[in-house]
Motif scaffolding. Structure first.
Motif, PDB file in Angstrom:
ATOM      1  N   CYS A   1      92.891 -28.865  72.047  1.00 46.69           N
ATOM      2  CA  CYS A   1      92.145 -28.007  71.129  1.00 46.69           C
ATOM      3  C   CYS A   1      92.021 -26.564  71.623  1.00 46.69           C
TER       4      CYS A   1
ATOM      5  N   THR B   1      89.875 -32.928  71.880  1.00 43.59           N
ATOM      6  CA  THR B   1      91.068 -33.203  72.684  1.00 43.59           C
ATOM      7  C   THR B   1      91.349 -32.054  73.654  1.00 43.59           C
TER       8      THR B   1
ATOM      9  N   CYS C   1      89.558 -28.251  64.714  1.00 42.58           N
ATOM     10  CA  CYS C   1      90.372 -27.050  64.907  1.00 42.58           C
ATOM     11  C   CYS C   1      90.815 -26.469  63.562  1.00 42.58           C
TER      12      CYS C   1
ATOM     13  N   CYS D   1      93.784 -32.334  63.692  1.00 38.07           N
ATOM     14  CA  CYS D   1      92.432 -32.178  64.225  1.00 38.07           C
ATOM     15  C   CYS D   1      91.546 -31.428  63.228  1.00 38.07           C
TER      16      CYS D   1
ATOM     17  N   HIS E   1      98.849 -29.380  65.356  1.00 38.87           N
ATOM     18  CA  HIS E   1      97.525 -29.775  65.806  1.00 38.87           C
ATOM     19  C   HIS E   1      96.477 -29.564  64.710  1.00 38.87           C
TER      20      HIS E   1
HETATM   21 ZN   LIG Z   1      91.536 -29.759  68.036  1.00 41.60          ZN
END
Ligand SMILES: [Zn+2]
Lengths: 129, 304, 359
Positions: C182, C179, C212, C209, C205
């Protein structure tokens, strides 16, 4: 009735069930406690139920509602419920949370709970008739 | 390979790799420390006499003074030597713990540490005065270290003193909300004076703890001596009454003034559901009647 | 003691303390990939042994990246072994070959990753970084060349290093982030910049994610970010109990009186339950506050449907399910400060604070 380490115990003494919670319970464990206890109330035709919560360091909205639910179900099955052993800090926090405990009968400890049941429900730990 | 040189945690560890000036100063510290150790007796005595001149630590006997200054001196030199912040804080805490109970004031403890700093600085001055370059470097090494000690001691002392004062206040408060077991299973809480938030909190702790210790079934809270309370405190009082019930005790409130009654109504308390009785005497009679019967009922009213 | 007289050459070999300092980092990397604790411990040991053996050849600034790569490879070779074992299970004899020394491969991979990461910097970033790190040009002379100040150059160098770490890890993973969010998130974490982390809502996030979340592990070790915080991942009923016990323990260390400890634990119980009931996953982060007074802050955030009407959820008696009704307003009454941010379709963040000595 319980698997793994014993999280709670339900003992029958005469016409009274004494249910003790031994440790902090999560929601599903509390639900199992409720189911087991209600099941026993029906099967043992108990007149009185004592729930000892002295081991609970947190009694939040879910736990309070569960206790209220048990008392209500027990009442429908003809048994009176007394919750005993609420710790001082816990008692104050239940009130601060804003929980409605009006219908819940409480007593200091097991002994007081038994005295109460003897006086009001005619239930005792003598042999069941 | 190219170095992604990193200034993270390891960079800190690496900072011992010396900048020229730092290294020079640090190399001087052992020499300084040796000097201060060698002249310990003379320097300590000089320090004590300076303390006397300044009328510091007057609460101490000369014996205490001698023991304390020796210990402070040795610790001071040790911290100079090791530069360890942890050791320094420990030293400062120990010092504060020892001397606060003897009534030593903040300005005194800061004062004596600064005096020690100056006594030692002067002795260094005497030793190196002929070599001005060397003197400058010695003082450059000594002063930051000494100032750091003085700051840490001062901060730690103030913290520790606050802690002690808070403890004392707590115990005074406990006394100011007495829980009296007048007869078996009956507690009385006579509250006199303004009930502020802190005292209200204390009252809750005392009362709920007292219910358990004394296995109380009835509690009479007498607020005849309370001139008034704000809504927060009134709310707190009502919560305490409810919490008492959850512990199996009924609460009777006596001596409710019209003002406080009005406050309770304002915050939405249904007074008909609270057991209130005009005066303490009436409250006690009611309590005894309740104790004649069995346990508490949800609404806290006596059993029929 | 002072290091004044230490020979410069001794810096080439990292000290045992520097190796020891790598342990938490290595442990995190291994633990995030290998659930079994005993195996994880073995792999951590293995990694450290390799790092130690190679340490003379690793350049000073590269010890940490080297440890990261080594840990990953040690785990990967375990997986390869396990695969091979599975394939060969029908044979009676163990056909696993003795461990082949793959350090050369490692160093090779590592070099490639760094080279790759360097190409992703801007020309100016790269030139400045290399001038400083490789040619040893100091920030003052760099500043003079660039028409800037030494402080600004140093700050720029720090940002560049943070970026290089991110790009290096991405290169090692041989992946592009999924994304747009990120890179900013990873950069904020790599730079240890807490304010920036809040701005880009890094914590949320990381919940959303996977990549990440994984990459942030090695990055987190270096920024001072959240080292004092306690983080409890929340998915099941049992995590509610874990979160409230953790909060009680932290609060007890902060110096709250017993009634407050119970209040805090209960409030945590309420907000954590909402994560379990309504969201797919979430976490509770417990943070000790020193300013303006001592206190505790609890952040409960989830990835879930969100709450369409926060005001209503905060009113007593609201119930989509039997339980939200008192959960949030009750928790609010137990704490000194209470805030909810919720986005429908993304999730909810509850932040609540209690100060020592309030009320
Ligand atoms: Zn990410």
């Amino acid at each position: 009735m319980t698997s793994g380490p014993r999280l709670f115990s339900i003992l029958r003494q005469g016409s009274i069930l004494i249910a003790s919670i031994h440790t902090a319970l999560d929601d599903s464990q509390l639900e199992r406690f409720r189911e087991d206890l209600i099941d026993r109330i029906g099967r043992d035709r108990a007149k009185g139920v004592i729930i000892d919560v002295a081991a609970l360091d947190v009694v939040d909205s879910f736990a309070t509602r569960t206790l209220r639910g048990i008392a209500e179900m027990a009442r429908l099955r003809g048994a009176q419920t007394v919750v005993v052993g609420i710790q001082p800090d816990v008692a104050f926090v239940i009130v601060q949370l804003g929980m409605d405990t009006g219908s819940l009968v409480t007593a200091l400890d097991l002994e007081e709970g038994l005295t109460h049941l003897a006086a009001t429900a005619g239930a005792s730990i003598g042999p069941a008739r | 390979m190219t170095g992604t040189h990193d200034e993270g945690p390891r960079g800190v560890a690496r900072s011992e790799a010396p900048r020229p000036l730092d290294g020079d100063e640090e190399a001087l510290l052992p020499e300084l420390v040796a000097h201060l150790r060698e002249h310990r007796t003379k320097l300590r005595q000089e320090w004590v006499s300076r303390i006397r001149e300044e009328n510091l630590l007057q609460a101490m006997t000369s014996q205490e003074m001698s023991a304390e200054t020796t210990s402070v001196y040795d610790n001071y030199v040790e911290v100079l030597e090791t530069g360890s912040v942890a050791a320094l804080q420990q030293y400062a805490r120990d010092l504060s713990e020892r001397i606060i109970p003897r009534g030593v004031e903040t300005h005194e403890v800061v004062g004596i540490v600064l005096l020690l700093r100056d006594v030692l600085a002067r002795s260094l001055f005497e030793k190196y005065q002929r070599d001005f370059g060397m003197l400058n470097r010695v003082l450059d090494a000594y002063e930051p270290a000494a100032n750091r000690i003085a700051n840490t001691v001062a901060v730690s002392f103030v913290d520790e003193r606050e802690r002690v004062i808070r403890q004392q206040q707590d115990s005074i408060r406990e006394l100011s909300t007495p829980v009296l077991p007048v007869r078996e299973r009956l507690l009385i809480l006579p509250i006199i004076g303004v009930l502020d938030r802190e005292r209200a909190r204390q009252l809750t702790v005392q009362l709920l703890g007292g219910i358990r210790t004394h296995r109380a079934k009835v509690v009479v809270i007498d607020i005849t001596g309370v001139p008034g309370m704000d809504e927060t405190v009134a709310n707190h009082l009502v919560q305490t009454v409810d919490a008492s019930r959850l512990m199996g005790a009924s609460v009777i409130i006596t001596g409710l003034s019209p003002d406080i009654a009005q406050t309770l109504v304002t915050i939405g308390v249904d007074l008909s559901k609270m057991a209130t009785i005009g005066d303490l005497q009436g409250g006690l009679e009611e309590a005894e009647r309740m104790l004649g019967y069995a346990p508490s009922r949800p609404d806290g009213a006596p059993m029929p | 003691m002072a290091a004044a007289g230490r020979a410069d050459s001794s810096r080439d070999r990292p000290s045992p303390a520097e190796i020891t300092a790598l342990i938490p980092l290595v442990r995190r990397i291994v633990a995030s990939r290998v659930p079994d604790r005993a195996t994880a411990d073995d792999l951590v040991q293995e990694t450290l042994t390799r790092v130690l053996a190679a340490s003379g050849r690793v350049e000073p600034g590269m010890l940490e990246p080297y440890a990261i790569v080594t840990a990953r490879n040690v785990v990967a070779s375990l997986w390869r072994d396990q695969d091979r074992q599975r394939r060969n299970q029908h044979r009676v004899v163990d056909l696993r070959p003795p461990e082949a020394p793959d350090e050369d491969v490692l160093v090779q991979e590592d070099r490639q990753a760094v080279a790759e990461a360097l190409t992703r910097l801007t020309d100016r970033e790269r030139a400045t970084l290399l001038a400083h790190e490789v040619s040893g040009q100091d920030t003052r002379s760099l500043a003079a060349e660039l028409g800037s100040t030494a402080g600004a150059v140093a700050a720029q160098l720090n940002r560049t290093r943070a970026r290089l770490r991110v790009e290096y890890l991405l290169a090692v993973e041989r992946t592009e982030p999924p994304t747009d969010r990120c890179r900013p998130v990873l950069l904020a974490i790599s730079g240890g910049d807490r304010r920036r982390q809040r701005e880009v809502d890094a914590a949320r996030h990381l919940l959303e994610c996977d990549l990440c979340a994984r990459l942030s592990e090695p990055l987190m070790g270096r920024g001072r970010a959240r080292e004092a915080d306690v983080r409890v991942p929340v998915q099941s009923d049992a995590d509610v109990v874990a979160a409230r016990s953790a909060a009680r323990e932290v609060a007890s260390g902060v110096g709250f009186p017993p009634t407050d400890l119970t209040a805090i634990a209960t409030a945590v119980s309420e907000v954590t339950r909402n994560i379990v009931k309504f969201a797919d996953a979430g976490e509770v982060v417990i943070e000790v506050l020193e300013e303006p007074r001592r206190g505790i802050r609890i952040v409960a955030r989830d990835v879930g449907p969100g709450i369409p009407d926060v005001d209503r959820a905060l009113r007593d008696g609201y119930s989509t399910y039997d339980g939200l009704g008192l959960g949030l307003p009750g928790a609010r009454r137990l704490m000194d400060e209470f805030a909810i941010v919720s986005e429908v379709g993304r999730g909810t963040t509850v932040t609540m604070t209690k100060w020592v000595g309030e009320r």
